[in-house]
Scaffold this active site. Sequence first.
Site, PDB file in Angstrom:
ATOM      1  N   GLY A 165       0.825  -1.203   0.000  1.00 52.20           N
ATOM      2  CA  GLY A 165       0.000   0.000   0.000  1.00 52.20           C
ATOM      3  C   GLY A 165       0.858   1.251   0.000  1.00 52.20           C
ATOM      4  O   GLY A 165       0.571   2.205   0.718  1.00 52.20           O
ATOM      5  N   HIS A 166       1.914   1.229  -0.817  1.00 51.79           N
ATOM      6  CA  HIS A 166       2.813   2.375  -0.901  1.00 51.79           C
ATOM      7  C   HIS A 166       3.661   2.277  -2.168  1.00 51.79           C
ATOM      8  O   HIS A 166       3.645   1.270  -2.861  1.00 51.79           O
ATOM      9  CB  HIS A 166       3.731   2.447   0.325  1.00 51.79           C
ATOM     10  CG  HIS A 166       4.655   1.281   0.457  1.00 51.79           C
ATOM     11  ND1 HIS A 166       4.325   0.166   1.197  1.00 51.79           N
ATOM     12  CD2 HIS A 166       5.879   1.033  -0.055  1.00 51.79           C
ATOM     13  CE1 HIS A 166       5.322  -0.707   1.131  1.00 51.79           C
ATOM     14  NE2 HIS A 166       6.282  -0.205   0.373  1.00 51.79           N
ATOM     15  N   SER A 167       4.376   3.356  -2.428  1.00 54.79           N
ATOM     16  CA  SER A 167       5.427   3.351  -3.452  1.00 54.79           C
ATOM     17  C   SER A 167       6.670   3.955  -2.807  1.00 54.79           C
ATOM     18  O   SER A 167       6.603   4.489  -1.706  1.00 54.79           O
ATOM     19  CB  SER A 167       5.016   4.142  -4.698  1.00 54.79           C
ATOM     20  OG  SER A 167       4.972   5.523  -4.407  1.00 54.79           O
TER      21      SER A 167
ATOM     22  N   ARG B 214       2.557  -0.558  -4.919  1.00 52.52           N
ATOM     23  CA  ARG B 214       2.416  -1.999  -4.772  1.00 52.52           C
ATOM     24  C   ARG B 214       1.527  -2.332  -3.587  1.00 52.52           C
ATOM     25  O   ARG B 214       1.527  -1.635  -2.572  1.00 52.52           O
ATOM     26  CB  ARG B 214       3.765  -2.689  -4.629  1.00 52.52           C
ATOM     27  CG  ARG B 214       4.422  -2.755  -3.271  1.00 52.52           C
ATOM     28  CD  ARG B 214       5.114  -1.487  -2.762  1.00 52.52           C
ATOM     29  NE  ARG B 214       5.863  -0.725  -3.724  1.00 52.52           N
ATOM     30  CZ  ARG B 214       7.122  -0.939  -4.045  1.00 52.52           C
ATOM     31  NH1 ARG B 214       7.822  -1.846  -3.405  1.00 52.52           N
ATOM     32  NH2 ARG B 214       7.712  -0.212  -4.938  1.00 52.52           N
TER      33      ARG B 214
END
Length: 135
Positions: free
Chosen positions: A51-53, A98
């Site tokens: 839940g981040h990049s 992702r």
Amino acid sequence: MGNKINVTKMNLPIIEDPRGNLAFIQEDIIPFEIKRVYYLYDVPSTAFRGGHSHIAQSEFLIPLSGSFEVITDDGITKSTHVMNKPNIGLFIPTGIWRELQNFSSGAVCLVLASDVFKEEDYIRDHAVFLESLTL
């Protein structure tokens, strides 16, 4: 928008042996110097990870045991990658959102990262991620 370097599934070299196979990683296998290694395990099947990049970091994910899915988003295209073979890793370059989901019982996800943990390298809000692609 989008990245010039793509998310890529990569075969790891293996040595097959009737006593058990051996897969290995060395400096010429993945496209960055490894500065951090961590792993996810005991993830409930209904849980989501990621839940981040990353602004500057690249990662390489390997399903050491079991299976899980990695959803990647480059701002244009979302893709789902089923990870279920310990000799196939997923290269996620800088600037890709992702999410990891659908972990099987006993799944272990090994992550090789191009940098040490730095909170300021994370974008944890998808709207902010999409805005960053237009800058």
